[in-house]
Scaffold this motif. Structure first.
Motif, PDB file in Angstrom:
ATOM      1  N   LYS A  42       0.827  -1.209   0.000  1.00 20.21           N
ATOM      2  CA  LYS A  42       0.000   0.000   0.000  1.00 20.21           C
ATOM      3  C   LYS A  42       0.860   1.257   0.000  1.00 20.21           C
ATOM      4  CE  LYS A  42      -2.493  -1.287   3.568  1.00 20.21           C
ATOM      5  NZ  LYS A  42      -3.528  -1.306   4.634  1.00 20.21           N
ATOM      6  N   TYR A  88      -6.345  -3.797  -2.385  1.00 16.92           N
ATOM      7  CA  TYR A  88      -7.424  -3.630  -1.403  1.00 16.92           C
ATOM      8  C   TYR A  88      -8.198  -4.939  -1.224  1.00 16.92           C
ATOM      9  CZ  TYR A  88     -12.018  -2.325   0.399  1.00 16.92           C
ATOM     10  OH  TYR A  88     -13.186  -2.284   1.126  1.00 16.92           O
ATOM     11  N   ASN A  89      -8.549  -5.576  -2.327  1.00 16.46           N
ATOM     12  CA  ASN A  89      -9.328  -6.813  -2.260  1.00 16.46           C
ATOM     13  C   ASN A  89      -8.530  -7.966  -1.663  1.00 16.46           C
ATOM     14  OD1 ASN A  89     -11.741  -5.797  -3.309  1.00 16.46           O
ATOM     15  ND2 ASN A  89     -11.072  -6.082  -5.421  1.00 16.46           N
ATOM     16  N   GLU A  94      -6.182  -7.698   0.663  1.00 14.01           N
ATOM     17  CA  GLU A  94      -6.175  -7.513   2.119  1.00 14.01           C
ATOM     18  C   GLU A  94      -7.530  -7.879   2.711  1.00 14.01           C
ATOM     19  OE1 GLU A  94      -4.826  -4.259   5.471  1.00 14.01           O
ATOM     20  OE2 GLU A  94      -5.551  -3.509   3.533  1.00 14.01           O
ATOM     21  N   LYS A  95      -8.605  -7.504   2.036  1.00 12.21           N
ATOM     22  CA  LYS A  95      -9.952  -7.806   2.533  1.00 12.21           C
ATOM     23  C   LYS A  95     -10.175  -9.312   2.583  1.00 12.21           C
ATOM     24  CE  LYS A  95     -14.794  -6.536   1.777  1.00 12.21           C
ATOM     25  NZ  LYS A  95     -15.736  -5.760   0.913  1.00 12.21           N
ATOM     26  N   LYS A  96      -9.648 -10.023   1.593  1.00 10.61           N
ATOM     27  CA  LYS A  96      -9.798 -11.476   1.553  1.00 10.61           C
ATOM     28  C   LYS A  96      -9.002 -12.142   2.665  1.00 10.61           C
ATOM     29  CE  LYS A  96      -8.994 -15.464  -1.474  1.00 10.61           C
ATOM     30  NZ  LYS A  96      -8.493 -15.904  -2.807  1.00 10.61           N
ATOM     31  N   SER A 100      -7.656 -10.648   5.603  1.00  7.58           N
ATOM     32  CA  SER A 100      -7.946 -10.202   6.972  1.00  7.58           C
ATOM     33  C   SER A 100      -9.436 -10.092   7.288  1.00  7.58           C
ATOM     34  CB  SER A 100      -7.280  -8.851   7.229  1.00  7.58           C
ATOM     35  OG  SER A 100      -7.881  -7.835   6.425  1.00  7.58           O
ATOM     36  N   GLY A 101     -10.257 -10.106   6.227  1.00  3.56           N
ATOM     37  CA  GLY A 101     -11.687  -9.946   6.437  1.00  3.56           C
ATOM     38  C   GLY A 101     -12.133  -8.497   6.471  1.00  3.56           C
ATOM     39  N   LYS A 102     -11.162  -7.562   6.316  1.00  2.00           N
ATOM     40  CA  LYS A 102     -11.497  -6.132   6.353  1.00  2.00           C
ATOM     41  C   LYS A 102     -10.596  -5.372   5.389  1.00  2.00           C
ATOM     42  CE  LYS A 102     -11.866  -2.149   9.458  1.00  2.00           C
ATOM     43  NZ  LYS A 102     -11.661  -1.645  10.844  1.00  2.00           N
ATOM     44  N   GLY A 103     -11.213  -4.587   4.522  1.00  2.00           N
ATOM     45  CA  GLY A 103     -10.448  -3.769   3.595  1.00  2.00           C
ATOM     46  C   GLY A 103     -10.074  -2.427   4.206  1.00  2.00           C
ATOM     47  N   ASP A 104      -8.993  -1.862   3.726  1.00  5.46           N
ATOM     48  CA  ASP A 104      -8.499  -0.586   4.243  1.00  5.46           C
ATOM     49  C   ASP A 104      -9.148   0.560   3.466  1.00  5.46           C
ATOM     50  OD1 ASP A 104      -7.127   1.587   5.200  1.00  5.46           O
ATOM     51  OD2 ASP A 104      -5.142   0.669   5.062  1.00  5.46           O
ATOM     52  N   ILE A 105     -10.300   1.018   3.939  1.00  2.21           N
ATOM     53  CA  ILE A 105     -11.022   2.091   3.267  1.00  2.21           C
ATOM     54  C   ILE A 105     -10.221   3.395   3.293  1.00  2.21           C
ATOM     55  CG2 ILE A 105     -13.107   3.522   3.329  1.00  2.21           C
ATOM     56  CD1 ILE A 105     -13.637   0.746   2.338  1.00  2.21           C
TER      57      ILE A 105
END
Length: 280
Positions: A202, A243-244, A246-248, A250-255
């Motif tokens: 990032k 972004y996707n 990290e979301k996959k 950790s379960g949470k994306g960095d908005i």
């Protein structure tokens, strides 16, 4: 046998490069002259300087191997115990940590050979990090204390990017054959890097959109040799992929990461449409 420490100054050989006098006879190429030409007069006999190397000779038989253990310390202090006590055990633990990490990000369907290939590729990405310093204004006008560059340089490559001033660690396309900055390559690298170090990926994507990289007109610098080059606009795509990922994982994306970079990417998109793809 302990290595021999040799010292010189981390300054360019101005006499060799620019036919200008050196401030010191001990320049950064002195260690090379010692190793290649056995010229001991090129290193400082007082054993001081801003650049140092350890000279160590080993004969390794075919199929054999040699190990060199090194430990760094801030100060030279008498050792009350063996400085390498527990060294082998610590090294083994770090190897086990690395094995566990790579196993956690490697698909179980891969064969042993494929696992080795992926791990080598991951290592290449991590080892391609390099300190990068390029100040375009300083390059064009020259350092005031050095020889003035030719006037033609002021009208050469990247002369419209005087704001550009990089003093950062960057993932290069290759640490050996292509150790130059390239935004397009960096965007692709950040996708696999997201599995290795998401925060690093990032930061790399954000870096090239910062004001000391991005042109005021919205252009991203293409590559070191020609910032004006028109690479395909993949930065936004790479940002969304990271972004996707990290979301996959950790379960949470960095908005917040998306919010920080979105406006800069919008500027870049506008530049691309108006300047490079005006006809769609």
């Amino acid at each position: 046998r302990s290595p021999v420490l040799v010292f010189t100054e981390n300054e360019s050989n101005a006499e060799l490069l620019w036919n200008s006098p050196n401030e010191s006879m001990f320049t950064k190429d002195s260690i090379n002259d010692l190793v290649v030409n056995k010229d001991w007069t090129r290193v400082n006999p007082r054993r001081s300087g801003t650049k140092c190397a350890a000279i160590l000779t080993r004969k390794v038989a075919p199929g054999g191997h040699a190990e060199v253990w090194t430990r760094f310390a801030k100060h030279i202090e008498p050792c009350k115990k063996d400085p390498f006590e527990g060294f082998a055990e610590m090294f083994t633990r770090r190897q086990r940590d690395a094995d566990e990490f790579h196993a956690s990000i490697t698909p179980p369907s891969l064969s042993d050979d494929q696992r080795k290939i992926q791990r080598q590729a991951n290592a290449g990405l991590l080892w391609s990090k390099a300190f990068y310093h390029y100040d375009v204004e300083l390059w064009l006008d020259g350092d005031p204390i050095l020889v003035k560059p030719p006037e033609a340089r002021k009208h050469g490559r990247n002369h419209t990017w005087r704001h550009f001033s990089a003093l950062d660690v960057i993932s290069m396309p290759d640490g050996w054959e292509y150790p130059q900055f390239a935004t397009w390559d960096l965007a692709f690298h950040c996708i696999p890097l997201a599995y290795l170090d998401i925060e690093w990926a990032k930061r790399q994507l954000s870096l090239v959109t910062r004001e000391w990289f991005m042109h005021p007109n919205g252009a991203l610098p293409a590559c070191e040799w020609n910032f004006e080059g028109a690479n395909p606009p993949v930065h936004a795509w790479a940002t969304l992929r990271v972004y996707n990922i990290e979301k996959k994982i950790s379960g949470k994306g960095d908005i917040e990461f998306l919010e920080r970079i979105f406006l800069k990417l919008l500027l870049n998109f506008t530049w691309w449409v108006n300047r490079k793809d005006s006809e769609g």
